[in-house]
Design a protein around this motif. Structure first.
Motif, mmCIF file in Angstrom:
data_model
loop_
_atom_site.group_PDB
_atom_site.id
_atom_site.type_symbol
_atom_site.label_atom_id
_atom_site.label_comp_id
_atom_site.label_asym_id
_atom_site.label_seq_id
_atom_site.Cartn_x
_atom_site.Cartn_y
_atom_site.Cartn_z
ATOM 1 N N VAL A 80 0.839 -1.210 0.000
ATOM 2 C CA VAL A 80 0.000 0.000 0.000
ATOM 3 C C VAL A 80 0.868 1.253 0.000
ATOM 4 O O VAL A 80 0.439 2.315 0.430
ATOM 5 N N ASN A 81 2.090 1.113 -0.504
ATOM 6 C CA ASN A 81 3.003 2.264 -0.521
ATOM 7 C C ASN A 81 2.456 3.414 -1.362
ATOM 8 O O ASN A 81 2.552 4.588 -0.978
ATOM 9 N N ALA A 121 -14.676 7.931 -0.460
ATOM 10 C CA ALA A 121 -15.107 7.963 0.937
ATOM 11 C C ALA A 121 -14.916 9.339 1.550
ATOM 12 O O ALA A 121 -15.743 9.801 2.351
ATOM 13 N N PHE A 122 -13.847 10.011 1.169
ATOM 14 C CA PHE A 122 -13.608 11.356 1.676
ATOM 15 C C PHE A 122 -14.539 12.382 1.039
ATOM 16 O O PHE A 122 -14.768 13.455 1.590
ATOM 17 N N PRO A 174 -7.457 1.038 -7.342
ATOM 18 C CA PRO A 174 -8.843 1.024 -6.856
ATOM 19 C C PRO A 174 -8.958 1.434 -5.388
ATOM 20 O O PRO A 174 -9.971 2.034 -4.988
ATOM 21 N N ILE A 175 -7.944 1.132 -4.594
ATOM 22 C CA ILE A 175 -7.971 1.530 -3.182
ATOM 23 C C ILE A 175 -7.909 3.054 -3.072
ATOM 24 O O ILE A 175 -8.647 3.675 -2.297
ATOM 25 N N TRP A 221 -6.537 -1.491 5.177
ATOM 26 C CA TRP A 221 -5.329 -1.360 4.361
ATOM 27 C C TRP A 221 -4.144 -0.806 5.140
ATOM 28 O O TRP A 221 -3.112 -0.489 4.532
ATOM 29 N N ASN A 222 -4.264 -0.699 6.451
ATOM 30 C CA ASN A 222 -3.156 -0.242 7.291
ATOM 31 C C ASN A 222 -2.639 1.122 6.827
ATOM 32 O O ASN A 222 -1.446 1.324 6.629
ATOM 33 N N LEU A 223 -3.555 2.051 6.672
ATOM 34 C CA LEU A 223 -3.185 3.376 6.164
ATOM 35 C C LEU A 223 -2.815 4.345 7.285
ATOM 36 O O LEU A 223 -2.286 5.419 7.011
#
Length: 313
Positions: free
Chosen positions: A35-36, A109-110, A101-102, A298-300
């Protein structure tokens, strides 16, 4: 309600490509998915919003990274970027593709507006939205020098914030700065830049340019003759202001010079569609619970927190 105020147009793909290459793939979700690019994109967007405080915000997307009308004009356009295994696909790193897509989910969402146009590139979306704006100042965020052609002072100023060397070294270009940087006419700096780019060429886009005419010579010729059309007319008429060498090169590449402007020039009237009615910068997320779920899945972590804080500020 129509929202007015400074409009920020973001070359979204440019940001996520830059983020992907800037951060290690060891940044992963709990399931091991890298998810970099997602985290980097959120951080870059947070920094841009936090430092530049736009009232309106649009993430502009590529619907077609290699539009047919540009290929028809110049078949060499981006040919080197076409994957051998998938003739119609751009070579995108395998670990980046699943992250896009993420990123789009996070934007949705924002409540951050996205825009695209069927059969056109993000550059054309940006060009169309910037051209449409008649009242409020526009900032274009990009690492693509092609968008320098959009700068203007009137009717509403359009400036390009160039992040080709990274966000920390962003360069702010309006007509005056662009003219000074490249030796162009301040009155038509954007137009001059596009025509200089035709002459200079761009190997990264498959544009050969005119052999032997580099950036400085291209800028000098365009400004001296006033336009590319006037320059080509001078070559046809054996104008003595042209050296025999330059005249010969222009005549030899006449077919390329007739086709290339349609490739280089950004479209200003693309059929742009947005995913929501307005482009107001959201102060709070449209769907707070979804943002939270995406952050955890996604561990953001802090990247989402920083974007939340920037948008609210």
């Amino acid at each position: 309600m129509i929202v007015t105020g400074r409009l920020m147009l973001i070359d979204a793909a440019g940001l996520w490509f830059r983020s992907y290459y800037a951060l290690p793939e060891s940044l992963t979700a709990p399931d091991g998915t890298p998810v970099n690019a997602v985290r980097g994109f959120c951080d870059m967007l947070a920094k841009l919003v936090g430092e530049r405080h736009p009232d309106r915000l649009v993430a502009c997307l590529d619907n077609d990274w290699r539009p047919q009308f540009r290929v028809d004009a110049l078949p060499s356009y981006k040919t080197h970027r076409v994957a051998v295994e998938e003739p119609e696909a751009e070579e995108v790193p395998d670990t980046l593709s699943p992250q896009i897509p993420i990123i789009l989910e996070v934007l949705e969402a924002f409540g951050i507006t996205t825009a695209e146009a069927e059969g056109f590139e993000a550059d054309d979306v940006i060009g169309t939205l910037a051209t449409r704006e008649q009242h409020d100042p526009v900032e274009v965020i990009t690492g693509d020098r092609d968008l320098f052609q959009l700068v203007r002072d009137e009717p509403a100023p359009v400036r390009v914030i160039y992040i080709g060397a990274g966000l920390s070294k962003a360069q702010d270009y309006g007509p005056g700065e662009l003219a000074e940087r490249y030796g162009l006419s301040p009155e038509r700096a954007g137009e001059d830049y596009a025509e200089m780019a035709v002459l200079r060429g761009d190997p990264s886009d498959g544009l050969p340019g005119v052999a032997g005419i580099g950036e400085k010579t291209a800028a000098k010729l365009v400004t001296e003759f006033g336009s590319l059309d006037a320059l080509l007319a001078a070559a046809d008429n054996a104008d003595t202001r042209l050296t025999p060498r330059n005249r010969a090169k222009l005549v030899e590449t006449r077919d390329y010079l007739a086709a290339a402007p349609a490739v280089v020039r950004v479209v200003r009237d693309a059929p742009v569609t947005m995913d929501r009615a307005g482009d107001e910068r959201p102060r709070t997320p449209t769907d707070t619970e979804r943002v939270s779920r995406l952050q955890q899945r996604w561990n953001l972590g802090g990247s989402v927190d920083r974007l939340l804080a920037a948008l609210a500020g």
